[in-house]
Scaffold this motif. Structure first.
Motif, PDB file in Angstrom:
ATOM      1  N   SER A 167       0.734  -1.201  -0.065  1.00  0.00           N
ATOM      2  CA  SER A 167       0.057  -0.110   0.217  1.00  0.00           C
ATOM      3  C   SER A 167       0.824   1.283   0.026  1.00  0.00           C
ATOM      4  CB  SER A 167      -1.106   0.026   1.073  1.00  0.00           C
ATOM      5  OG  SER A 167      -0.385  -0.434   2.370  1.00  0.00           O
ATOM      6  N   ASP A 168       2.088   1.145   0.406  1.00  0.00           N
ATOM      7  CA  ASP A 168       3.059   2.466   0.626  1.00  0.00           C
ATOM      8  C   ASP A 168       3.088   2.871  -0.773  1.00  0.00           C
ATOM      9  OD1 ASP A 168       3.340   2.031   3.427  1.00  0.00           O
ATOM     10  OD2 ASP A 168       5.459   1.697   3.345  1.00  0.00           O
ATOM     11  N   ILE A 169       3.234   2.057  -1.977  1.00  0.00           N
ATOM     12  CA  ILE A 169       3.307   2.521  -3.286  1.00  0.00           C
ATOM     13  C   ILE A 169       2.277   2.647  -4.054  1.00  0.00           C
ATOM     14  CG2 ILE A 169       5.776   1.602  -3.225  1.00  0.00           C
ATOM     15  CD1 ILE A 169       3.976  -0.242  -5.517  1.00  0.00           C
TER      16      ILE A 169
ATOM     17  N   ALA B 100      -6.698 -14.147   8.058  1.00  0.00           N
ATOM     18  CA  ALA B 100      -5.674 -13.419   7.548  1.00  0.00           C
ATOM     19  C   ALA B 100      -6.127 -12.791   5.989  1.00  0.00           C
ATOM     20  CB  ALA B 100      -4.435 -14.261   7.347  1.00  0.00           C
ATOM     21  N   VAL B 101      -5.885 -11.479   6.128  1.00  0.00           N
ATOM     22  CA  VAL B 101      -6.039 -10.687   4.795  1.00  0.00           C
ATOM     23  C   VAL B 101      -5.007 -10.322   4.092  1.00  0.00           C
ATOM     24  CG1 VAL B 101      -7.077  -8.316   4.468  1.00  0.00           C
ATOM     25  CG2 VAL B 101      -8.355  -9.557   6.044  1.00  0.00           C
ATOM     26  N   ASP B 102      -3.818 -10.350   4.746  1.00  0.00           N
ATOM     27  CA  ASP B 102      -2.557 -10.124   4.144  1.00  0.00           C
ATOM     28  C   ASP B 102      -1.473 -11.063   4.540  1.00  0.00           C
ATOM     29  OD1 ASP B 102      -0.395  -9.088   2.652  1.00  0.00           O
ATOM     30  OD2 ASP B 102       0.154  -7.351   3.949  1.00  0.00           O
TER      31      ASP B 102
ATOM     32  N   GLN C 148      -8.699 -10.772  -4.834  1.00  0.00           N
ATOM     33  CA  GLN C 148      -9.457 -11.458  -3.738  1.00  0.00           C
ATOM     34  C   GLN C 148     -10.403 -10.694  -3.222  1.00  0.00           C
ATOM     35  OE1 GLN C 148      -6.690 -10.547   0.041  1.00  0.00           O
ATOM     36  NE2 GLN C 148      -5.423  -9.999  -1.887  1.00  0.00           N
ATOM     37  N   ALA C 149     -11.423 -11.661  -2.551  1.00  0.00           N
ATOM     38  CA  ALA C 149     -12.604 -11.026  -1.984  1.00  0.00           C
ATOM     39  C   ALA C 149     -12.166 -10.119  -1.063  1.00  0.00           C
ATOM     40  CB  ALA C 149     -13.325 -12.339  -1.380  1.00  0.00           C
ATOM     41  N   MET C 150     -13.114  -9.130  -0.900  1.00  0.00           N
ATOM     42  CA  MET C 150     -12.951  -7.987   0.095  1.00  0.00           C
ATOM     43  C   MET C 150     -13.808  -8.719   1.326  1.00  0.00           C
ATOM     44  SD  MET C 150     -12.872  -4.729   0.158  1.00  0.00           S
ATOM     45  CE  MET C 150     -12.924  -3.486   1.402  1.00  0.00           C
TER      46      MET C 150
HETATM   47  P1  ADP Z   1       0.541  -4.003   2.617  1.00  0.00           P
HETATM   48  O1  ADP Z   1       0.660  -4.373   4.189  1.00  0.00           O
HETATM   49  O2  ADP Z   1       1.334  -4.643   1.711  1.00  0.00           O
HETATM   50  O3  ADP Z   1       0.738  -2.660   2.454  1.00  0.00           O
HETATM   51  P2  ADP Z   1      -2.262  -5.236   2.849  1.00  0.00           P
HETATM   52  O4  ADP Z   1      -2.584  -6.265   1.988  1.00  0.00           O
HETATM   53  O5  ADP Z   1      -1.929  -5.360   4.311  1.00  0.00           O
HETATM   54  O6  ADP Z   1      -0.961  -4.444   2.255  1.00  0.00           O
HETATM   55  O7  ADP Z   1      -3.346  -4.010   2.619  1.00  0.00           O
HETATM   56  C1  ADP Z   1      -3.407  -2.953   3.255  1.00  0.00           C
HETATM   57  C2  ADP Z   1      -4.823  -2.844   3.759  1.00  0.00           C
HETATM   58  O8  ADP Z   1      -5.803  -2.934   3.015  1.00  0.00           O
HETATM   59  C3  ADP Z   1      -4.947  -3.808   5.047  1.00  0.00           C
HETATM   60  O9  ADP Z   1      -4.427  -3.445   6.120  1.00  0.00           O
HETATM   61  C4  ADP Z   1      -6.594  -3.550   4.985  1.00  0.00           C
HETATM   62  O10 ADP Z   1      -6.937  -2.912   5.613  1.00  0.00           O
HETATM   63  C5  ADP Z   1      -6.827  -3.466   3.528  1.00  0.00           C
HETATM   64  N1  ADP Z   1      -7.047  -4.820   2.893  1.00  0.00           N
HETATM   65  C6  ADP Z   1      -6.332  -5.715   2.232  1.00  0.00           C
HETATM   66  N2  ADP Z   1      -6.914  -6.563   1.759  1.00  0.00           N
HETATM   67  C7  ADP Z   1      -7.936  -6.693   2.017  1.00  0.00           C
HETATM   68  C8  ADP Z   1      -9.103  -7.724   1.651  1.00  0.00           C
HETATM   69  N3  ADP Z   1      -9.238  -8.853   1.186  1.00  0.00           N
HETATM   70  N4  ADP Z   1     -10.394  -7.178   2.415  1.00  0.00           N
HETATM   71  C9  ADP Z   1     -10.506  -6.178   2.967  1.00  0.00           C
HETATM   72  N5  ADP Z   1      -9.570  -5.330   3.375  1.00  0.00           N
HETATM   73  C10 ADP Z   1      -8.508  -5.388   2.853  1.00  0.00           C
END
Ligand code: ADP
Ligand code: MG
Length: 235
Positions: free
Chosen positions: A70-72, A222-224, A111-113
Motif C-alpha cells: 500500500s505504501d506505493i 488473515a487478510v494479508d 481476492q474477495a473483500m
Molecule cells: P500491505 O501491508 O502490503 O501494504 P495489505 O495487503 O495489508 O498491504 O493491504 C493494506 C490494507 O488494505 C490492509 O491493512 C487492510 O485494511 C486492507 N485490505 C487488504 N486486503 C483486504 C481484503 N481482502 N479485504 C478487506 N480489506 C483489505
C-alpha cells in the motif's frame, strides 16, 4: 503445489520473499484461514477472476520485490465491478512503474473483500538466542505507535496463546466495548497455534507476517500475508 515446491521456485529465482499469493497458498495448506488471493497476469484476467470471486474485490500488486504494497499505491479495495477492476489494474501498474521501476511484477492478486473486523497481527521472527518467536498485537496505529505487542517462544502451548492475547494492553478491544461484540479470541488462539506449528515444521521460514488478521464475533481470517525465507539452502 506444496511449500517445498514454492520454496524451490523462489530459490531458482534467487529471491527470499514469497508474494502474498504464494504465502497465502502455503498457509492455507497448513490449515490457516486466509482470504485466498489469485494471481492475474493481465487486466483481462484480473476482471475475469474478479467475476469468479464475486464483487466487491481487492486488487494488489504481486511482486517479490515489494514488501509494503500500500505504501506505493499497490492496493485497491472495494472494487464493485469489472470496469473498476480494470481501472485499478492500470493505476497499480502505473504506480509501480513510477515508484518501483526495477521491481519484478508477477501481475496483480485478486481476492474477495473481507468484511470489517478487529485488526490484529500475528508474526514470527527468529531471535538469535531463542529461535522462532511468535508475536501478537492489535493492528493499525496501536502496533505502529504504541508497540502494544506480546511475544512467546515456539513451540507454543494453548496456555501461551491464551496468555499472550490477554497480555496486550489493548485486550479490552477484543472483549468488546460500547456495544461492539466480543471477538472470537479462541479463533485467534487457534491461528497462533497453527502458525507456531507451521514455522516449527518449516525452519526454512525466516519471518512471517499476517498483517492484518481480522477478528470477528465468529472466527478470524488473515487478510494479508508475507513470508521471508532463509537465504541459505541449509535453512
Ligand atoms: P500491505 O501491508 O502490503 O501494504 P495489505 O495487503 O495489508 O498491504 O493491504 C493494506 C490494507 O488494505 C490492509 O491493512 C487492510 O485494511 C486492507 N485490505 C487488504 N486486503 C483486504 C481484503 N481482502 N479485504 C478487506 N480489506 C483489505
Ligand atoms: Mg499488510
Amino acid at each position: 503445489m506444496g511449500i517445498q515446491a514454492t520454496v524451490d521456485a523462489a530459490r531458482r529465482e534467487k529471491r527470499v520473499l514469497l508474494t502474498e499469493v504464494e504465502s497465502k497458498q502455503v498457509l492455507e495448506e497448513a490449515g490457516i484461514n486466509v482470504i485466498r488471493a489469485r494471481l492475474a497476469r493481465s487486466m483481462k484476467e484480473a476482471a475475469s477472476i474478479a467475476r469468479e470471486v464475486g464483487f466487491p474485490v481487492v486488487l494488489k500488486v504481486a511482486s517479490p520485490d515489494i514488501v509494503h504494497k500500500s505504501d506505493i499505491g499497490g492496493v485497491k479495495v472495494g472494487l464493485g465491478n469489472a470496469s473498476q477492476v480494470s481501472k485499478a489494474y492500470r493505476e497499480i501498474m502505473a504506480a509501480v512503474k513510477e515508484k518501483e521501476p526495477k521491481a519484478t511484477v508477477h501481475g496483480v492478486s485478486v481476492q474477495a473483500m473481507a468484511k470489517p473486523g478487529v485488526e490484529t497481527i500475528i508474526g514470527m521472527t527468529k531471535d538469535a538466542q531463542f529461535g522462532p518467536v511468535i508475536m501478537f498485537g492489535l493492528g493499525g496505529i496501536l502496533v505502529e505507535i504504541l508497540k502494544d505487542v506480546s511475544f512467546r517462544i515456539v513451540p507454543l502451548l494453548r496456555k501461551d496463546a491464551r496468555e499472550m492475547i490477554r497480555d496486550i494492553k489493548g485486550y479490552p478491544v477484543l472483549e468488546g466495548y460500547r456495544g461492539q461484540p466480543p471477538s472470537d479470541v479462541g479463533a485467534l488462539e487457534d491461528m497462533i497455534l497453527k502458525v507456531s506449528d507451521f514455522v516449527e515444521r518449516n525452519p526454512v521460514i525466516k519471518e512471517l507476517d499476517l498483517n492484518p488478521v481480522f477478528a470477528y464475533k465468529d472466527g478470524a481470517v488473515a487478510v494479508d500475508a508475507r513470508i521471508v525465507l532463509e537465504a541459505d539452502a541449509a535453512g
